[in-house]
Design a protein around this motif. Sequence first.
Motif, PDB file in Angstrom:
ATOM      1  N   SER A  43      -6.557 -10.834   7.190  1.00 37.56           N
ATOM      2  CA  SER A  43      -5.807 -11.817   6.413  1.00 37.56           C
ATOM      3  C   SER A  43      -5.949 -13.204   7.042  1.00 37.56           C
ATOM      4  O   SER A  43      -5.779 -13.360   8.254  1.00 37.56           O
ATOM      5  N   PRO A  44      -6.256 -14.227   6.250  1.00 39.90           N
ATOM      6  CA  PRO A  44      -6.420 -15.585   6.775  1.00 39.90           C
ATOM      7  C   PRO A  44      -5.197 -16.092   7.524  1.00 39.90           C
ATOM      8  O   PRO A  44      -5.311 -16.905   8.445  1.00 39.90           O
ATOM      9  N   THR A  45      -4.019 -15.602   7.125  1.00 36.45           N
ATOM     10  CA  THR A  45      -2.792 -16.060   7.776  1.00 36.45           C
ATOM     11  C   THR A  45      -2.067 -14.919   8.487  1.00 36.45           C
ATOM     12  O   THR A  45      -0.885 -15.040   8.831  1.00 36.45           O
ATOM     13  N   GLY A  46      -2.760 -13.812   8.692  1.00 37.06           N
ATOM     14  CA  GLY A  46      -2.175 -12.686   9.413  1.00 37.06           C
ATOM     15  C   GLY A  46      -1.098 -11.937   8.666  1.00 37.06           C
ATOM     16  O   GLY A  46      -0.241 -11.283   9.279  1.00 37.06           O
ATOM     17  N   LEU A  47      -1.126 -12.008   7.328  1.00 33.26           N
ATOM     18  CA  LEU A  47      -0.116 -11.308   6.536  1.00 33.26           C
ATOM     19  C   LEU A  47      -0.198  -9.805   6.778  1.00 33.26           C
ATOM     20  O   LEU A  47      -1.274  -9.223   6.831  1.00 33.26           O
ATOM     21  N   LYS A  48       0.957  -9.187   6.886  1.00 37.64           N
ATOM     22  CA  LYS A  48       1.023  -7.752   7.130  1.00 37.64           C
ATOM     23  C   LYS A  48       1.287  -7.015   5.825  1.00 37.64           C
ATOM     24  O   LYS A  48       2.220  -7.348   5.087  1.00 37.64           O
ATOM     25  N   ALA A  49       0.455  -6.036   5.531  1.00 30.14           N
ATOM     26  CA  ALA A  49       0.662  -5.233   4.327  1.00 30.14           C
ATOM     27  C   ALA A  49       1.978  -4.481   4.431  1.00 30.14           C
ATOM     28  O   ALA A  49       2.423  -4.125   5.518  1.00 30.14           O
ATOM     29  N   VAL A  50       2.594  -4.233   3.295  1.00 24.69           N
ATOM     30  CA  VAL A  50       3.835  -3.472   3.248  1.00 24.69           C
ATOM     31  C   VAL A  50       3.508  -2.024   2.893  1.00 24.69           C
ATOM     32  O   VAL A  50       3.030  -1.749   1.788  1.00 24.69           O
ATOM     33  N   PRO A  51       3.738  -1.094   3.806  1.00 20.88           N
ATOM     34  CA  PRO A  51       3.420   0.310   3.527  1.00 20.88           C
ATOM     35  C   PRO A  51       4.624   1.043   2.937  1.00 20.88           C
ATOM     36  O   PRO A  51       5.764   0.844   3.358  1.00 20.88           O
ATOM     37  N   VAL A  52       4.363   1.876   1.941  1.00 24.44           N
ATOM     38  CA  VAL A  52       5.418   2.684   1.335  1.00 24.44           C
ATOM     39  C   VAL A  52       4.929   4.127   1.268  1.00 24.44           C
ATOM     40  O   VAL A  52       3.944   4.417   0.583  1.00 24.44           O
ATOM     41  N   VAL A  53       5.584   4.997   1.990  1.00 25.16           N
ATOM     42  CA  VAL A  53       5.237   6.422   1.922  1.00 25.16           C
ATOM     43  C   VAL A  53       5.806   6.974   0.625  1.00 25.16           C
ATOM     44  O   VAL A  53       7.015   6.909   0.389  1.00 25.16           O
ATOM     45  N   ALA A  54       4.914   7.490  -0.223  1.00 22.92           N
ATOM     46  CA  ALA A  54       5.379   7.951  -1.531  1.00 22.92           C
ATOM     47  C   ALA A  54       4.437   8.993  -2.112  1.00 22.92           C
ATOM     48  O   ALA A  54       3.251   9.029  -1.794  1.00 22.92           O
ATOM     49  N   ASP A  55       4.997   9.816  -2.979  1.00 21.69           N
ATOM     50  CA  ASP A  55       4.247  10.815  -3.733  1.00 21.69           C
ATOM     51  C   ASP A  55       4.236  10.343  -5.181  1.00 21.69           C
ATOM     52  O   ASP A  55       5.291  10.288  -5.832  1.00 21.69           O
ATOM     53  N   ILE A  73       0.834  -1.195   0.000  1.00 24.46           N
ATOM     54  CA  ILE A  73       0.000   0.000   0.000  1.00 24.46           C
ATOM     55  C   ILE A  73       0.872   1.250   0.000  1.00 24.46           C
ATOM     56  O   ILE A  73       2.025   1.220   0.439  1.00 24.46           O
ATOM     57  N   THR A  74       0.309   2.352  -0.477  1.00 20.07           N
ATOM     58  CA  THR A  74       1.087   3.581  -0.538  1.00 20.07           C
ATOM     59  C   THR A  74       0.208   4.806  -0.380  1.00 20.07           C
ATOM     60  O   THR A  74      -0.964   4.809  -0.740  1.00 20.07           O
ATOM     61  N   GLY A  75       0.804   5.829   0.167  1.00 18.66           N
ATOM     62  CA  GLY A  75       0.144   7.105   0.370  1.00 18.66           C
ATOM     63  C   GLY A  75       1.153   8.056   0.983  1.00 18.66           C
ATOM     64  O   GLY A  75       2.328   7.704   1.170  1.00 18.66           O
ATOM     65  N   ARG A  76       0.711   9.249   1.341  1.00 14.17           N
ATOM     66  CA  ARG A  76       1.641  10.242   1.894  1.00 14.17           C
ATOM     67  C   ARG A  76       1.523  10.391   3.408  1.00 14.17           C
ATOM     68  O   ARG A  76       2.347  11.057   4.019  1.00 14.17           O
ATOM     69  N   ASN A  77       0.488   9.790   3.992  1.00 11.73           N
ATOM     70  CA  ASN A  77       0.251   9.928   5.417  1.00 11.73           C
ATOM     71  C   ASN A  77       0.627   8.637   6.149  1.00 11.73           C
ATOM     72  O   ASN A  77      -0.027   7.606   5.985  1.00 11.73           O
ATOM     73  N   VAL A  78       1.675   8.699   6.953  1.00 10.76           N
ATOM     74  CA  VAL A  78       2.185   7.508   7.642  1.00 10.76           C
ATOM     75  C   VAL A  78       1.142   6.903   8.567  1.00 10.76           C
ATOM     76  O   VAL A  78       0.946   5.675   8.591  1.00 10.76           O
ATOM     77  N   ASN A  79       0.456   7.734   9.329  1.00 13.97           N
ATOM     78  CA  ASN A  79      -0.519   7.229  10.297  1.00 13.97           C
ATOM     79  C   ASN A  79      -1.671   6.506   9.613  1.00 13.97           C
ATOM     80  O   ASN A  79      -2.132   5.456  10.076  1.00 13.97           O
TER      81      ASN A  79
END
Length: 255
Positions: free
Chosen positions: A56-68, A37-43
Amino acid sequence: MSKYDFTGRVALITGSSSGIGAATAILLAKMGAQVVITGRNVNKLENVVKQCAEVSPTGLKAVPVVADVTKEADLDRLLATTVQSFGKLDILVNNVGYWQLCPITSDDYMQHFSHIMSTNLLSAVYLTHKSVDYLIKTKGSGLNMSAYAMTKSALDMFTKCLAVELGPKGIRVNSLNPGAVYTDAMQNSFGMTEAEGRDLFDKFAADYPVGRVGEGVDVANAVAYLASNEGSFITGTNFVIDGGHIAANINVKGV
């Protein structure tokens, strides 16, 4: 039990810190996908990460990327993070969108025009261009969120051209055309308070044949279908999810 199974698939979704993008990330995570996932707001991003892990069925954690997304270097980093994290890309959702009402007579019209073009159109074209080689390897799918004005109309034609060019390489490309979908981002782009935004969308709802405006998950469900194996015969289409907006000829002048 989720209708579609995206176990083992990697989805990259722009503009996914809120609204339709966040709803799409959460739904795909619920269906087993690993999402970036991506956006400009960290929170806001961290909030979506938490929700994705919870469903998530297996508790997978999304990978966040702060980006413009208006910066090519940020888009390069976004794609690189995806590939470095998972080694592949199966689903690219160019969801990010920006709305700005500005008459052509305005002195700063070209400034707004340039920003909207960079956000809504050029980011999708650039990221798709950079992602094609990875999508070819996975026989993946590209989805472009298209809803309003010239930049998004251009995305519809871009989608059709890509579908023809990339179909023989095993890639399907579709665009989605939502009607009024209430999100905080849309409300903020109108410069409205939450109460004012709700009032505006309630007026839309009164005219919509289905009796309500859309929610993020309505569009997310369409994304899931088009990206799934069940949607394997669909490419080059503009998939309308508008609650009857076009059929009822609803006028948004003055918004």
